[in-house]
Design an enzyme around this catalytic site. Structure first.
Site, short mmCIF file in Angstrom:
data_model
loop_
_atom_site.label_atom_id
_atom_site.label_comp_id
_atom_site.label_asym_id
_atom_site.label_seq_id
_atom_site.Cartn_x
_atom_site.Cartn_y
_atom_site.Cartn_z
N ARG A 244 -9.61 -14.22 -11.42
CA ARG A 244 -9.42 -13.75 -10.23
C ARG A 244 -10.28 -14.16 -9.22
O ARG A 244 -11.62 -14.18 -9.16
CB ARG A 244 -9.30 -12.34 -10.10
CG ARG A 244 -9.60 -11.42 -8.82
CD ARG A 244 -9.16 -9.89 -8.76
NE ARG A 244 -7.81 -9.65 -9.17
CZ ARG A 244 -7.19 -8.51 -9.08
NH1 ARG A 244 -7.99 -7.54 -8.39
NH2 ARG A 244 -5.96 -8.35 -9.14
N HIS B 8 -0.51 -13.94 -6.20
CA HIS B 8 -0.72 -13.13 -7.13
C HIS B 8 0.55 -12.95 -7.94
O HIS B 8 1.29 -11.84 -8.18
CB HIS B 8 -0.97 -11.61 -6.58
CG HIS B 8 -1.51 -10.66 -7.44
ND1 HIS B 8 -1.82 -10.77 -8.84
CD2 HIS B 8 -1.66 -9.10 -7.25
CE1 HIS B 8 -2.30 -9.62 -8.96
NE2 HIS B 8 -2.27 -8.60 -8.35
N GLN C 42 1.41 -10.00 -10.69
CA GLN C 42 1.93 -8.66 -10.09
C GLN C 42 3.81 -8.76 -10.12
O GLN C 42 4.18 -7.83 -10.02
CB GLN C 42 1.43 -8.48 -8.84
CG GLN C 42 1.94 -7.00 -8.03
CD GLN C 42 1.38 -5.83 -8.73
OE1 GLN C 42 0.49 -5.71 -9.05
NE2 GLN C 42 2.32 -4.97 -9.23
N ASP D 85 1.96 -3.86 0.95
CA ASP D 85 0.61 -3.93 0.29
C ASP D 85 -0.53 -3.58 1.69
O ASP D 85 -0.08 -3.25 2.69
CB ASP D 85 0.37 -5.53 -0.08
CG ASP D 85 -0.77 -5.61 -0.76
OD1 ASP D 85 -1.52 -4.47 -1.13
OD2 ASP D 85 -1.13 -6.94 -0.79
N CYS E 232 1.83 -2.73 -4.90
CA CYS E 232 1.08 -3.38 -5.93
C CYS E 232 -0.08 -2.35 -6.35
O CYS E 232 -0.83 -2.42 -7.58
CB CYS E 232 0.52 -4.77 -5.68
SG CYS E 232 -0.60 -4.75 -4.45
N ARG F 101 2.33 -3.81 -15.31
CA ARG F 101 1.44 -5.09 -15.60
C ARG F 101 1.21 -5.08 -16.95
O ARG F 101 0.99 -6.18 -17.54
CB ARG F 101 0.40 -4.55 -14.86
CG ARG F 101 0.44 -4.49 -13.32
CD ARG F 101 0.73 -5.73 -12.58
NE ARG F 101 -0.41 -6.87 -12.79
CZ ARG F 101 -1.49 -7.05 -12.15
NH1 ARG F 101 -1.77 -6.09 -11.21
NH2 ARG F 101 -2.39 -7.84 -12.63
N1 NVA Z 1 -3.28 -8.28 -1.28
C1 NVA Z 1 -4.40 -7.56 -1.90
C2 NVA Z 1 -3.72 -7.21 -3.31
C3 NVA Z 1 -4.76 -6.43 -4.29
C4 NVA Z 1 -4.09 -6.38 -5.56
C5 NVA Z 1 -5.61 -7.86 -1.97
O1 NVA Z 1 -5.63 -9.40 -2.19
O2 NVA Z 1 -6.67 -7.28 -1.93
N1 CP Z 2 -2.46 -4.60 -8.24
C1 CP Z 2 -3.59 -5.16 -8.74
O1 CP Z 2 -3.67 -6.23 -8.99
O2 CP Z 2 -4.61 -3.99 -8.74
P1 CP Z 2 -6.05 -4.43 -8.97
O3 CP Z 2 -6.77 -5.03 -8.00
O4 CP Z 2 -6.55 -2.87 -9.28
O5 CP Z 2 -6.18 -5.33 -10.48
#
Ligand code: NVA
Ligand code: CP
Length: 299
Positions: free
Chosen positions: A102, A129, A132, A217, A257, A285
């Protein structure tokens, strides 16, 4: 060897098979069946951003599958002290069976994958992502069946999740409406890169007309915290609330998500209401990523 950097790394048939497998693995898990296809296998998990769901689901998946995982953050590895990504990729991949990352720039995960001798999984970048989406597609299937030909509506920011929905529109063959404020559209190169029926809107209700699935989101993603106030103003008319849900199909589902901000991108009434499947979506997930791990590193 397969990597999973975006949904395009697997064929539509492989994705379909994976979603079906995720449903089977879910059933086995709920029945309490012990199934350990990854005994002795190790997943390295590099997190340069926060996470609840992604970390818990990947760690649990590896334990339940009989393997193990290693949590690596830049704070306590040489990654945070400037060791070249290429070198880290060679070294880490020589010791584990898969690497989950990540991070911020999508190019970083591509560089890592180029120098990795084991599969690399995208656990969120600034651009995509895909994990997800596996869970989202599994969740739609378990509630409503095949998503092919359905109308999916994305409301809010043209962000990493939105980009993965764009890829999913091609791979899972659904129609996609995207409603964003002007200036927050998805990356046009990503829109142009898919063969899919995608329409962009600046009006959430016009986009949501007849929707089978409505998805949103956060307005400010990780790394955009300083834009929070500005974005609250820009996105004020883009909340998914009852008024938006009312123009969708009667049996439309709502997904997010998570983490969510009730009162911002979604009203409490919607996310905690009868059309919301966010808790199944979050649980899935685990099951979807187990199917992915089995596909990438199982015997
Ligand atoms: N768009 C959000 C998704 C979090 C799971 C982010 O990147 O923070
Ligand atoms: N939806 C998702 O990826 O959640 P986290 O940021 O908690 O991993």
């Amino acid at each position: 060897m397969n990597h999973f950097l975006t949904l395009k790394d697997l064929s539509p048939a492989e994705l379909k098979q994976l979603i079906q497998r995720a449903a089977e693995l879910k059933l086995m898990q709920h029945r309490g069946e012990l199934y350990q296809p990854l005994k002795g296998k190790v997943l390295a998990m590099i997190f340069e951003k926060s996470s609840t769901r992604t970390r818990v689901s990947f760690e649990s998946a590896m334990v339940q599958f009989g393997g193990g995982s290693i949590f690596l953050s830049p704070d306590d590895t040489q990654l945070g002290r400037g060791e070249p990504l290429e070198d880290s990729a060679r070294v880490i991949s020589s010791m584990v069976d898969a690497v989950m990352i990540r991070t911020f720039e999508h190019s970083k995960i591509e560089t890592f994958a180029q120098h990795s001798s084991v599969p690399v999984i995208n656990a969120l970048t600034d651009d995509f992502h895909p994990c997800q989406l596996l869970a989202d597609m599994q969740t739609y299937r378990e509630h409503r069946g095949d998503i092919a030909g359905k109308k999916v509506v994305w409301i809010g920011d043209g962000n990493n999740m939105c980009h993965s929905y764009i890829n999913a529109a091609q791979q899972f063959d659904f129609e996609l409406h995207i409603a964003t404020p002007a200036g927050y559209e998805p990356d046009q190169r990503i829109v142009d890169s898919v063969k899919a029926d995608i329409k962009l809107f600046n009006d959430p209700k016009a986009a949501a007309e007849g929707a089978d699935l409505i998805v949103t989101d956060v307005w400010a993603s990780m790394g955009q915290e300083e834009e929070q106030r500005k974005r609250e103003q820009a996105f004020a008319a883009f909340q998914v609330n009852q008024s938006v849900m009312s123009v969708a199909a009667d049996d439309a589902l709502f997904m997010h998500c998570l983490p969510a901000h009730r009162g911002e991108e979604v009203s409490a009434e919607v996310i905690d209401g009868p059309q919301s499947v966010v808790w199944d979506e979050a649980e899935n997930r685990l099951h979807a990523q187990k199917a992915l791990l089995e596909f990438l590193i199982g015997e």
